[in-house]
Design an enzyme around this catalytic site. Sequence first.
Site, PDB file in Angstrom:
ATOM      1  CE  LYS A 179     -91.894  57.236 -22.360  1.00  0.00           C
ATOM      2  NZ  LYS A 179     -90.842  57.221 -21.314  1.00  0.00           N
ATOM      3  CB  THR A 210     -83.751  50.929 -26.901  1.00  0.00           C
ATOM      4  OG1 THR A 210     -84.129  49.665 -26.317  1.00  0.00           O
ATOM      5  CG2 THR A 210     -83.779  50.831 -28.410  1.00  0.00           C
ATOM      6  N   GLY A 212     -82.358  53.191 -21.634  1.00  0.00           N
ATOM      7  CA  GLY A 212     -82.324  54.601 -21.214  1.00  0.00           C
ATOM      8  C   GLY A 212     -82.982  55.574 -22.173  1.00  0.00           C
ATOM      9  CB  THR A 213     -85.095  55.296 -25.274  1.00  0.00           C
ATOM     10  OG1 THR A 213     -85.838  54.204 -24.731  1.00  0.00           O
ATOM     11  CG2 THR A 213     -84.125  54.808 -26.316  1.00  0.00           C
ATOM     12  N   GLY A 214     -86.164  56.322 -22.463  1.00  0.00           N
ATOM     13  CA  GLY A 214     -87.190  57.108 -21.756  1.00  0.00           C
ATOM     14  C   GLY A 214     -86.566  58.157 -20.843  1.00  0.00           C
ATOM     15  CB  CYS A 215     -83.650  58.002 -18.509  1.00  0.00           C
ATOM     16  SG  CYS A 215     -84.168  56.567 -17.560  1.00  0.00           S
TER      17      CYS A 215
END
Length: 274
Positions: A179, A210, A212-215
């Site tokens: 990512k 941003t 929590g974008t990965g979660c």
Amino acid sequence: MKKILTIAGSDCSGGAGIQADIKTITTHRMYAMSVITALTAQNTIGVSGIMEVDADFVAMQMDAVFSDIYPDAVKIGMVANSDIIKIIAKKLVQYNAKNIVVDPVMVSTSGSRLLGEEAVTALREELLPIAALITPNIPETKMLCGIEPTSEEEMEQAAKKIFTQVYQNNGRDGAVLVKGGHLIDSAVDVLRDQSVTYVYHGYKIDNQNTHGTGCTLSSAIACNLANGLNVYESVKYAKKYINLALQAKMNLGAGSGPLNHMAANTWISKEILD
Ligand SMILES: Nc1ncnc2c1ncn2[C@@H]1O[C@H](COP(=O)(O)OP(=O)(O)O)[C@@H](O)[C@H]1O
Ligand SMILES: Cc1ncc(COP(=O)(O)OP(=O)(O)O)c(N)n1
């Protein structure tokens, strides 16, 4: 009704971890279940405390879920330490879990360690190879393969190297999504599976919120896999979800605030469900 299990840490401020996962799964109109690995005291500014759950109690939670409501997909986030990793891997194999997506959470963007240094080997050897997809960000990519990509080409090299280490060398099948949210001028992501590299060209949305974008991305991918989409399409639609949630520009807290899941809901219902 599809059932999705998230195995992750709790974020009391609701932006990342279990709370972000449950919001994402619910917005996809699926049934969310959770196995909690750790409690964190955190907010939009940073992490002030971590309390890890005993590995035996993680196992009890997994037994309770799998023996009663079998999930169509499993998302794994913060796993805290090697004892927890080993028990999660053992239980996933025991229950023959499907559509496993691992976000190899190591350090929060605010700089706190969410995975013990001793646990990286267990993560690499026991958990990653049983996942259908793993989704490292740029710092996690560096931890896994030694390359810290700064361009699309370097992301492709890194994704290929991680694929070889995690899947090919263990005789397993799966995929790696590197990512690019931490890149300065684009939000490109690179997917690598056994034979193909796909590049998702994303422009960077001007929004500092941003957290929590990965979660959120990994939970949305798990939902899409549960719906029968392939890995390539699952990532494509999950990225659209992130874009909508970022574009809505909710502004909570003094630091990097959470995503607006309500805004993403509009698109999900129109494009996927109708
Ligand atoms: N400002 C942004 N604009 C558009 N997409 C973004 C932005 N920030 C992150 N993303 C996307 O969000 C997803 C999560 O990426 P990233 O931030 O790298 O993960 P993590 O939260 O694990 O550090 C990726 O698809 C990335 O491209
Ligand atoms: C409990 C918990 N799990 C994971 C994270 C990391 O969230 P992520 O979306 O990968 O990235 P940031 O929000 O740190 O940018 C977390 N903070 N807490």
